[in-house]
Design a protein around this motif. Structure first.
Motif, short mmCIF file in Angstrom:
data_model
loop_
_atom_site.label_atom_id
_atom_site.label_comp_id
_atom_site.label_asym_id
_atom_site.label_seq_id
_atom_site.Cartn_x
_atom_site.Cartn_y
_atom_site.Cartn_z
N ALA A 233 0.84 -1.20 0.00
CA ALA A 233 0.00 0.00 0.00
C ALA A 233 0.87 1.25 0.00
N GLY A 234 0.31 2.35 -0.46
CA GLY A 234 0.98 3.64 -0.35
C GLY A 234 1.58 4.18 -1.63
N MET A 235 1.21 3.62 -2.80
CA MET A 235 1.78 4.10 -4.05
C MET A 235 0.74 4.75 -4.96
N ARG A 236 -0.39 5.17 -4.43
CA ARG A 236 -1.46 5.72 -5.26
C ARG A 236 -1.37 7.24 -5.42
N HIS A 237 -1.13 7.95 -4.33
CA HIS A 237 -1.09 9.41 -4.40
C HIS A 237 -0.21 9.95 -3.28
N ILE A 238 -0.02 11.28 -3.26
CA ILE A 238 0.88 11.97 -2.32
C ILE A 238 2.28 11.36 -2.38
N LEU A 239 2.79 11.21 -3.60
CA LEU A 239 4.09 10.57 -3.79
C LEU A 239 5.25 11.57 -3.73
N THR A 240 4.94 12.86 -3.88
CA THR A 240 6.02 13.86 -3.89
C THR A 240 6.68 13.98 -2.52
N SER A 241 5.95 13.69 -1.46
CA SER A 241 6.52 13.81 -0.11
C SER A 241 7.23 12.54 0.34
N LYS A 242 7.22 11.50 -0.50
CA LYS A 242 7.88 10.24 -0.14
C LYS A 242 9.26 10.18 -0.79
N ALA A 243 10.20 9.60 -0.09
CA ALA A 243 11.57 9.49 -0.58
C ALA A 243 11.65 8.48 -1.72
N LYS A 244 12.66 8.62 -2.58
CA LYS A 244 12.85 7.69 -3.70
C LYS A 244 13.00 6.27 -3.19
N LYS A 245 13.74 6.12 -2.11
CA LYS A 245 13.99 4.78 -1.57
C LYS A 245 12.70 4.11 -1.09
N VAL A 246 11.83 4.90 -0.50
CA VAL A 246 10.54 4.38 -0.01
C VAL A 246 9.69 3.92 -1.19
N LYS A 247 9.61 4.78 -2.22
CA LYS A 247 8.81 4.45 -3.41
C LYS A 247 9.36 3.22 -4.13
N ARG A 248 10.67 3.11 -4.17
CA ARG A 248 11.30 1.96 -4.81
C ARG A 248 10.96 0.67 -4.06
N ASN A 249 10.99 0.73 -2.74
CA ASN A 249 10.67 -0.45 -1.92
C ASN A 249 9.19 -0.80 -1.97
#
Length: 65
Positions: free
Chosen positions: A27-43
């Motif tokens: 979960a967590g890849m749908r929206h508000i992605l600009t405030s998440k770190a690259k490493k978090v999004k990659r994982n």
């Protein structure tokens, strides 16, 4: 014995691995992605596994997967 019905919502969310574990998307890849770190999004792109406590109930929902 009657056939079992697959829960279609669960079938779209979970898959079984070759060893019989239940795979899921994170979960967590749908929206508000600009405030998440690259490493978090990659994982978050990687799939995860259902915990053993929930495995039995999920497998009942997808009997023929």
């Amino acid at each position: 014995m009657p056939k079992l019905k697959t829960n279609k919502g669960a079938a779209k969310r979970f898959k079984l691995t070759g060893t019989g574990k239940v795979k899921r998307g994170k979960a967590g890849m749908r929206h508000i992605l600009t405030s998440k770190a690259k490493k978090v999004k990659r994982n978050l792109r990687q799939s995860g596994l259902i915990s053993e406590t929930h495995e039995k109930s999920i497998k009942k929902l997808i009997p023929y997967a």
